[in-house]
Write a protein that holds these residues in place. Sequence first.
Motif, short mmCIF file in Angstrom:
data_model
loop_
_atom_site.label_atom_id
_atom_site.label_comp_id
_atom_site.label_asym_id
_atom_site.label_seq_id
_atom_site.Cartn_x
_atom_site.Cartn_y
_atom_site.Cartn_z
N GLU A 281 0.83 -1.19 0.00
CA GLU A 281 0.00 0.00 0.00
C GLU A 281 0.87 1.25 0.00
O GLU A 281 2.03 1.21 0.42
N GLU A 284 -0.72 3.66 4.23
CA GLU A 284 -0.74 3.05 5.56
C GLU A 284 -1.18 1.61 5.43
O GLU A 284 -1.66 1.18 4.39
N SER A 286 -3.54 -1.39 5.59
CA SER A 286 -4.98 -1.37 5.41
C SER A 286 -5.53 -2.78 5.46
O SER A 286 -4.78 -3.77 5.41
N ASN A 308 -14.28 -4.48 12.10
CA ASN A 308 -14.20 -3.08 11.72
C ASN A 308 -13.77 -2.23 12.91
O ASN A 308 -12.83 -1.44 12.85
N VAL A 312 -10.10 -0.34 13.22
CA VAL A 312 -10.02 1.12 13.13
C VAL A 312 -9.61 1.71 14.47
O VAL A 312 -8.68 2.52 14.55
N GLY A 316 -5.52 0.81 14.31
CA GLY A 316 -5.22 1.90 13.39
C GLY A 316 -5.02 1.46 11.95
O GLY A 316 -4.21 2.02 11.23
N ARG A 318 -6.52 0.98 8.12
CA ARG A 318 -7.53 1.64 7.30
C ARG A 318 -8.37 0.55 6.64
O ARG A 318 -7.84 -0.39 6.06
N LYS A 320 -10.56 -0.92 3.88
CA LYS A 320 -10.81 -0.68 2.46
C LYS A 320 -11.99 -1.53 2.02
O LYS A 320 -12.09 -2.70 2.39
N ARG A 404 2.33 -1.52 4.41
CA ARG A 404 2.72 -0.32 3.68
C ARG A 404 3.97 -0.57 2.85
O ARG A 404 4.03 -0.18 1.70
#
Lengths: 688, 473
Positions: A281, A284, A286, A308, A312, A316, A318, A320, A404
Amino acid sequence: MGESESENEAPKVKLRPIVRLGMFLISHSHLLSVVCCTAGVLTLLLLPLLAKNTYISENALMPGSANPMLSSQEVSEANGLVKDLTSLDLKRMASGIESQRLIAQYMSNLGAEVSFQKFYPQSNQFHPLHFFSSPDSATIRENISCSSYGLNTVGIIRAPRGDGKEAIVLVTPYNSEKIGLGEALSLGIAYSVFSLLTRVTWLAKDIIWVVADSKYGEYAAVDAWLRDYYIPVFSGLGIQNAEMCHGLEENTIRERNMRDGFKRAGTMAAALVIKVADRSEQFEDSLSIYAEASNGQMPNLDLINIVNYLAVHRQGLRIKVEKMWSLLNCKWLKILGEILESLGHLAKNLNPQWKFGIPAADYVEGTATLTSSLYYQALGIPTGPHGAFRDYQVDAVTLEISSRVSSNNKGRQNDFLLRGGRLIEGVIRSVNNLLEKFHQSFFLYLLTSPTSLYAHANNLDPSFEKNESNHPASAADELGITLRSWKWLYAAKKVLVVHLWGAVVLLLPYFICQIPNCTPTTSFVVWVLLSIFSLLILFWILGSPFSYVYASQPQQREWALLKSVTISAAFIGLCLMSVINFATAEIGALLMVPMCLMAHPLKLDVKSRKLRNFSRVACNLALGFIGFPPTAFLVFKGVFEGFDGISVGDFWNWLESIWAWSSATYLYIGMIHLPCWILCIHVILHPC
Amino acid sequence: MEAKEQSKKKELWYWNWLIGSVALRVILIYFSNNLNLASRPEISTPLTSLRRLAEGYWLKQSSMSPYAGSMYHGSPLLLSLLGPLTAKRIEGQPDHILCSLVFVIADVASAMFIRATGRNLQIAYGQSLKFLDLVKLSEKSDILPSGDIAALVYLWNPFTIVACVGLSTSPVENLAIILSLYGACRRIAPLAAFGWVMATHLSLYPVILIIPMILLLGYGPDTPPRKLFLQRKYVEVGDTPSNDRCQQGEAVDQPELPYVFSWRPVIHFLFWTSLWLVYVLVLCGVSVKQYGGLWELFKRTYGFMLTVQDLSPNMGVLWYFFAEVFDFFRNFFLIVFHGNILFMILPLAIRLKHRPFFLAFVYIVISSMLKSYPSVGDSALYLGLLGLFVNELADMKFSFFLFCGYIGVSLLSPVMHNLWIWRGTGNANFYFATAMAYACLQIILVVESVSAMLNHDRKLRKLSATKVLDGKT
């Protein structure tokens, strides 16, 4: 129907208000159906606005209430596994059995019960009635080649506090012949969690870790394991085949030990499939969540919500979600979003309590997400190995984590393993808290309340239309026909014949597949030709014998009857499909409802030269064009992906894929959509 | 000459379709393992499932009571008739193929009896119309051969086909009911009595058919309302006898019977009924002698039906209700639900006494709607009988709605069952909703058919009144 007749006899008598209301609606049915259809489409477009925030309904889950216990110690152990696996891959030891042995070694070092499960890949077979039967009726084992088999490794931790009746499943698919870094990492994550769970005291459910051999596809491996888990084969074909194959191998005794030692834990409460994407990615870490099982069935909403929430708010990551990327640049969608935004502002000015406006960018993004989820549900193909669990009523999701940076940076990798592991640990801990099955009984939830509204509005109008088209018919022929209220029988017979033809068309690809060396385009052409041929034959056979009873009666306004019967057939079909796969029914309704409602003989329209009639002709032709499944597919593909390089073979490939997964969408296209399209075309071209 | 050719053609047409239906059944039986119809709750109920019968036979063979373990609840006679066939396997053929063939034969026989009954009814009806001088009514619109249509509707009804292929014993039960109605129609008292006793013995609910059967035997087949005949007679007697009147009077002297209740066949029927009853009871008594006797038999069969012990889902509405109801109200509601059938018997009998066959049809619909373990086989029977009244019910309302409803419900209910049992995405309410929709459809069917029949009577009365006026002027 009855009302209209009584009204013909005594028009002077003052009627009851409800009858008058009905008559009013019938006389304006065209306008009404147009209004209802537009309302339906508008509601669909408004859905991103009306979406609700999700919440976790089961209190016992308590996600994230405990501190994660996963520490760097487990992570370093997991790193060891990852390193061993990758080095094994580099050495190219060729036989996959080495890596399985390694994993089994690691598992048993932790004190878990280890077993292997051998399975043979099955060619995809078409089970058209699969949906109506239990999963075990599909276990037809044939054509097993002994040389190729997969080997799943299964490790089980028995819960210190549990009674062994429930279990949570972790699945990590990996290809035993070529282990990529992503697969090794996913094994590492699962291993770190697994090693933690052998030590914890709070575990109330057994943990099963399935290392699925994805040599023949991830889904097939998980499916084979599940089938053995739930449907033990005591005797018969399965064992016989296995025995037959054992004769060919050297180390029979050890293999047999493996197979006999198929270990079980309790019923599965939930299953998590862990994957690590190989691509990296930009910004960040994900997490992608895939949830669609076969026929668009979704797991319990709570499971997705926990993932979820933990991803989140705790780790932390993300989240998608799949989107239709081409929609993001859509002009008219942006304009619509802006209009809606300004409307929202206006409403807020009028009354600060009204909050329904969302920014235009959010709206466009929401629409793209919605379209893609609708499409993937409608396809009816499971989006990952979690789909296999749904057939056994187990809630399952696939979590695809992508990091990442893809470099072999040591510290980076540790951090990644830690975060992934903690996420999985949190989810398992929540599910572990459950006292009973998940009980939030949603299965249409992606679009919960707003969509039901849409379906309602859209399905309402066929009934009105039906009344309308019956009305002139009953007025036209007074007495003198024997079967007065049964005059629809002839039209019903026609519709039945066409639907039978649909079933024949559905079966044709099975035979066309047998033709060797066929390009998709030629098979498609063969299919079309055979379909037309079978239609002619069917009309020739079934069209003649029954008709002599009715031959004496001239069928006045036959097309109106035919149209009303077609509409009711479409109505029944859409109702049925909306229960099986709501997304398919929704997309199908978008195409089919306007087509069925608009159908009107061209000859009559052309005769009366008015603007209104000509516009109807244009509408009919356009809808008839777009309603044909292949053209609809190609047009939508062209709109979303560009028109260059499109051929009719694409449609064949697409159809073959949904056929291979025995999706109900295939049945829908053949048994409902195509016959209704033919009937509409028949009405349009009716000689009157 | 042309008419003869026409009738010959019709005959040929009928036989073609009959053979076609048999062929379809045989093909489906050959693939029955793939279809797996026998496990569907809509087709095989605890009472009609052949699997349970095979189980009962097995128990009996190993000298245990066939009713042990709440598996089998059918009649012991059926057990000894079909039981040996279930045990026999032919290599390479589907299981229970012999039983399936028996069911196919039962279906064809039922269709033939329906056809004969239909012809009989039509001839009798034609005579009474002639008597009323309403022949024009029957000639104006050509009368459809209701017997043929009903027989073909029975044979080609998907419900009949799946009940036959799906290994349920309902074809045999239906045959018994049709046999009794046929016997009553033809006034063959022994046959009627045999059919009624067997039907009652097999499935209990046909016991209420004794009222229409007595009416059938007493008055003969369906006629227009009796009042019309009296009116007619009155007009004839009141008129000064002119020549042609006289002639007509002589011609119609013969079918004067319709409105006189003749006791002779009824007495015969009752006599034969008691004879057959004793015979069946003795046979049953012999076959269950060592397993607790007749009382145990009644408790395990009729008791099982009346107390709704098996609450597994089916097409009816009772399982859901009795799964919910508190135990101490259970008896009360059992009485209420079964009373529902009994309440309707007398009013309907009074209103429709001139049409005993139609009355029998209405009773069958009502009992198949409210019975404890309904299956599609019951619907197959009444839908087939509905075809017999195709001329009278030409004006029936909502026919298209009913047609679509039946199709929709019969497609939706397997899907809902699947969602509930196998997918786990639905629940019991989903399936029960289709059961309720099905019950509603049956209610609409019965209400509309009765009202269409009464309207038909009214129309006849109107026509006859104008005739009488014409005659007077």
